[in-house]
Write an enzyme that holds these catalytic residues in place. Structure first.
Site, PDB file in Angstrom:
ATOM      1  CD  GLU A  98       0.559   9.797  -9.606  1.00 20.24           C
ATOM      2  OE1 GLU A  98       0.383  11.009  -9.419  1.00 20.24           O
ATOM      3  OE2 GLU A  98       1.423   9.147  -9.008  1.00 20.24           O
ATOM      4  CG  ASP A 104       4.534  14.426  -5.402  1.00 18.25           C
ATOM      5  OD1 ASP A 104       4.451  15.027  -6.492  1.00 18.25           O
ATOM      6  OD2 ASP A 104       3.824  13.449  -5.120  1.00 18.25           O
ATOM      7  CD  GLU A 149       3.942  12.207 -11.587  1.00 15.00           C
ATOM      8  OE1 GLU A 149       2.877  11.562 -11.525  1.00 15.00           O
ATOM      9  OE2 GLU A 149       4.190  13.177 -10.852  1.00 15.00           O
TER      10      GLU A 149
END
Length: 878
Positions: A426, A371, A420
């Site tokens: 989210e 991430d 992503e």
């Protein structure tokens, strides 16, 4: 992974043109794709400037727009002359592990145009055209430092546009506008424009560490969009081929099903992809942020995944190495694999990758989610190159979050399950109007980790069926379903559908829709079709033609919004019929179509692993270097079965050896036990501390339907370990605890510090240990919750320390200090606060093998809980 590239009819027509000056007479060339539906036009004007445009069926879609490239030494966007042209036909045949079409066979026309510029500098422009669009790239045979591109695209100013205001994680809100009225600024790929009856999707392909990621920039009122690079300079050593500048052109069905970005990407770097398995993932972070730090809660997600045949659980930020291996073993015994989240900076050096990734694999972790890369720079793409190679070497699949968009990466690196680069669930605000843009834009170019189907997102204007349909309408090799088990179980019809949806597809077709309004897509997996629809318009009845079906009758089983929740209904259909589904405003639906055999449902059995037990004797032991321990294992199927292909074996950790053969049984039934015995020996140089000695059983089971994405059997792995301790020498005299080796340590923030306060997150950044103005030269600095364990070996009689909250905290902290011997509490301080003076804490440790010093947060959270074990000492024998 099978990848074949064929080149047909290589025609070299690189006849030099005798032109006395850098400028040349205006000239133009056409490269037509197979069938002639799409053609690219390359032109050179009187000043030696290049332009590139794309036509479809004889009509311009992208008007000629300037192209070219500049380097530190040469401007190759002007003053060019043609040196020659060569043409060939390229056929790409390859198999994907993920995506909307697993088997790909495509033909492209290619022409290479060689130009010379000022001082004889060489520039090649390669043009490729398929039935789905056109692309070009530059080749600099001499390399050099690229300082920019003149590359651009020109659209009619009134062309409708669906654009993403650029940021490097591609998570801004996509907007609907026109090419000319879009706000001035930068826009991220892919960008969609409508030109008459045609659409153009602009993006790029084949980007890696030799270059950087580009974006579009736009001046208000203009239909021109120019390429901007992420870096002011890109350095190449040797010849440089830039990324492809890609235009997918056609109707919406062509755009949504296009794989041109993958066709232009390099072939697979992997020869064996048997370990790559897509599938549904249970993910807890969105619905309960603290859950990844709770192994008990993660086991509940694992049990839920096992009950519903979901092959994965993702443990996001908050996991702890102290308990992950045991949780992984728990999961694998139930047919579920574990994925782990990491910040990219945890893997940004060779040393970190060489340490962490083999460790994850030894635990049995199946993949990682990495991430917060948040950059399109050349340096970051070099990192992508490194992490992709390193994870592939360890057979770890990968999901990139906080990432750039796919640019063919999933063809080149088939273990990339999804990325992503989307404003997903989210963000906790879901809008049907943007949901219906993504199938025509972001999801065209690769897997999209939207994390769908979330009732936890209360700020949404979508219906329940719309949410369920996202798991089908959006393509992602790993589909992370982001709500709680209890929530899905409260929506049983949704769960029934989700537990039977594949995540990879043999074929994909758009049936109807328009960006920002509606999407109805049909996807085939093996012998059945799945039709999913999402809407952003008023209530209406969807009419989806079923001309894609084969012969015979099909059972069409539809989940849709009813008056009082989700409803399921069935009908018999044939090829040529129309599927009609009533949708409320912003609604959705999922229809499964299977060959009609008289059954009332298309449901297939959910994969559920038989319960087994594996016991080891002993379960714990101490082994000194050079010593051995003999382990007896018993693997039992208590009931049910049969299970097949059973193998029971031991594995030696690094520095150890193991003697004893694997044992096997072709089949076991309820009540059967398979036994084995092995002797583990610690090498003379093994490090002190805790070690796990693993024994594992693997088996398949009768009636296993496999996962929806993986044909055949997935072996179940049941593993237990003997927890062995290689102890250091027994302490003697009156040693400070800070001078002894730690067997284990954990800390609430940063590492445990020796002879310093906790400080901040880095090692060694603490201050002198100080409690209410008194400094102590020796001791331990911790942060609640935390603990260390040290070996006493029964050699000591007394522990003593002065305990309290360190003076370095800016606000009041509260900590409870506890002393444990062999997991039995010996003494505790009660809650100590910042205002309290140091308190003496002593314990009788006679006969204790392992001493644990533990701090907890005092019951009010861990903020400012900097805990000092000042002057922590032992009294031991000589």
């Amino acid at each position: 992974m099978r990848t074949l590239s064929f080149v047909f009819g290589l025609v070299l027509t690189a006849t030099p043109l005798a032109v006395p000056s850098p400028a040349s007479a205006a000239a133009g060339w056409t490269v037509s794709g197979p069938g002639g539906g799409v053609s690219a036009r390359l032109a050179l004007d009187d000043a030696g400037r290049l332009s590139f445009g794309v036509d479809r069926q004889g009509a311009p879609v992208l008007a000629p727009a300037p192209i070219g490239i500049t380097t530190a030494g040469t401007d190759l966007s002007t003053g060019l002359t043609l040196a020659g042209r060569s043409s060939r036909t390229v056929r790409e045949r390859y198999t994907r592990t993920t995506g909307k079409q697993l088997e790909r066979d495509v033909t492209l026309a290619e022409s290479t145009f060689a130009f010379t510029g000022a001082g004889g500098a060489r520039l090649d422009v390669i043009v490729r055209v398929s039935a789905e669009g056109a692309a070009y790239r530059y080749v600099l045979p001499a390399g050099g430092t690229v300082t920019g591109e003149a590359s651009s695209w020109t659209l009619p100013a009134d062309a409708p546009a669906w654009l993403l205001p650029y940021n490097p994680n591609y998570e801004n809100v996509r907007v609907q506008t026109t090419a000319g009225s879009a706000a001035a600024g930068d826009y991220g790929f892919p960008s969609l424009f409508q030109v008459g009856a045609n659409y153009a999707l602009l993006t790029e392909s084949d980007v890696d560490g030799r270059y950087d990621g580009a974006r579009l920039t736009h001046a208000a009122g203009s239909g021109a969009y120019r390429i901007v690079l992420a870096d002011p300079g890109i350095t190449a050593t040797g010849p440089l081929a830039t990324p492809w500048r890609v235009a997918v052109v056609g109707d919406l069905a062509t755009v949504t099903s296009s794989m041109l970005t993958d066709d232009l990407a390099p072939p697979s770097r992997l020869t064996d992809t048997s370990w790559v398995r897509p599938g549904m993932v249970a993910w807890s972070w969105l619905s309960e942020h603290s859950s990844p730090s709770d192994p008990v809660r993660q086991k509940q997600y694992i049990d839920f995944a096992a009950r519903n045949g979901w092959p994965y659980v993702l443990i996001d930020e908050g996991w702890n190495a102290a308990w992950v291996p045991e949780v992984v073993r728990y999961a694998r015994a139930r047919g579920v694999d574990v994925l782990l989240w990491l910040h990219w900076t945890s893997l940004d050096t060779d040393q970190e990758r060489d340490t962490l990734l083999p460790r994850f694999r030894s635990w049995g972790v199946a993949g990682v989610k990495v991430d917060f890369m948040d950059s399109d720079s050349q340096d970051r793409f070099r990192w992508y190159d490194d992490i992709l190679a390193a994870t592939a070497a360890q057979h770890l699949m990968i999901n990139f979050h906080g990432a750039t968009i796919p640019r063919g990466i999933q063809r080149t690196w088939p273990h990339v399950m999804t990325l992503e680069a989307i404003r997903g669930a989210e963000q906790f605000r879901t809008r049907a109007a943007t949901n219906t843009m993504f199938p025509y834009t972001r999801n065209v170019v690769g897997g999209m980790d939207y994390t769908p189907v979330t009732w936890a997102v209360t700020d949404r204007d979508t219906t329940d069926a719309h949410e369920v349909a996202l798991a089908l309408v959006y393509e992602s090799g790993w589909t992370h379903l982001a709500d709680r088990p209890e929530t899905y179980e409260a929506h049983p019809e949704a769960l029934r559908t989700l537990s039977r949806l594949p995540t990879v597809w043999d074929e994909t077709r758009l049936l109807t829709g328009a960006p920002g309004r509606e999407t109805v897509v049909a996807r085939r997996h093996d012998d059945r079709w799945y039709v999913g629809g999402i809407s952003a318009v008023a209530a209406h009845t969807v009419a989806a033609p079923l001309g894609f079906l084969g012969g015979g009758r099909y059972l069409a089983e539809t989940l849709r919004d009813g008056d009082h929740g989700l409803v399921r209904e069935s009908r018999i259909v044939r090829r040529g019929d129309t599927l009609e589904v009533p949708e409320p405003a912003n609604g959705g639906f999922v229809t499964v179509l299977c060959a009609y055999t008289g059954a009332a449902t298309c449901d297939r059995p959910v994969r559920r692993v038989p319960a087994t037990t594996l016991t080891l004797d002993p379960s714990t032991t101490d082994v000194h270097p050079g010593g051995s321990v003999t382990v007896e294992a018993a693997f039992t199927l208590p009931a049910g079965g049969p299970i097949t292909g059973v193998k029971l074996a031991a594995r030696a950790p690094q520095g150890w050896t193991v003697r004893g053969p694997a044992v096997a049984d072709s089949g076991m039934r309820g009540g059967d036990t398979l036994r084995g015995t092995w002797t583990f020996t610690a090498g003379a140089g093994v490090p002190t501390g805790a070690t796990e000695l693993p024994v594992a059983a693997e088996f398949t089971f009768a009636g296993d339907p496999g996962s929806p994405d993986t044909p055949g059997k997935r072996p179940v792995h049941v593993e237990e370990v003997v927890r062995a301790l290689v102890p250091p020498a027994d302490p003697s005299g009156t040693p400070a605890v800070s001078d002894l080796p730690f067997l284990t340590e954990s800390n609430g923030y940063g590492p445990v510090e020796r002879d310093r306060s906790n400080g901040e997150s880095a090692a060694g950044d603490g201050n002198p240990i100080t409690i209410r103005g008194t400094a102590y030269p020796k001791g331990l600095g911790m942060h609640a919750p935390g603990e260390v364990t040290v070996w006493l070996g029964g050699a000591c009689t007394r522990f003593s320390a002065q305990v309290g909250v360190d003076d370095e905290v800016a606000q009041s902290g509260s900590v409870d200090f506890r002393v444990l011997g062999d997991d039995r509490e010996l003494a505790s301080s009660g809650v100590r606060r910042s205002a309290d003076p140091a308190a003496p804490l002593t314990a009788d440790v006679s006969g204790v093998r392992i001493l644990t010093l533990r701090v907890t947060d005092g019951g009010d959270g861990k903020n400012f809980d900097h805990a000092d074990w000042a002057d922590a000492r032992l009294s031991c024998g000589s």
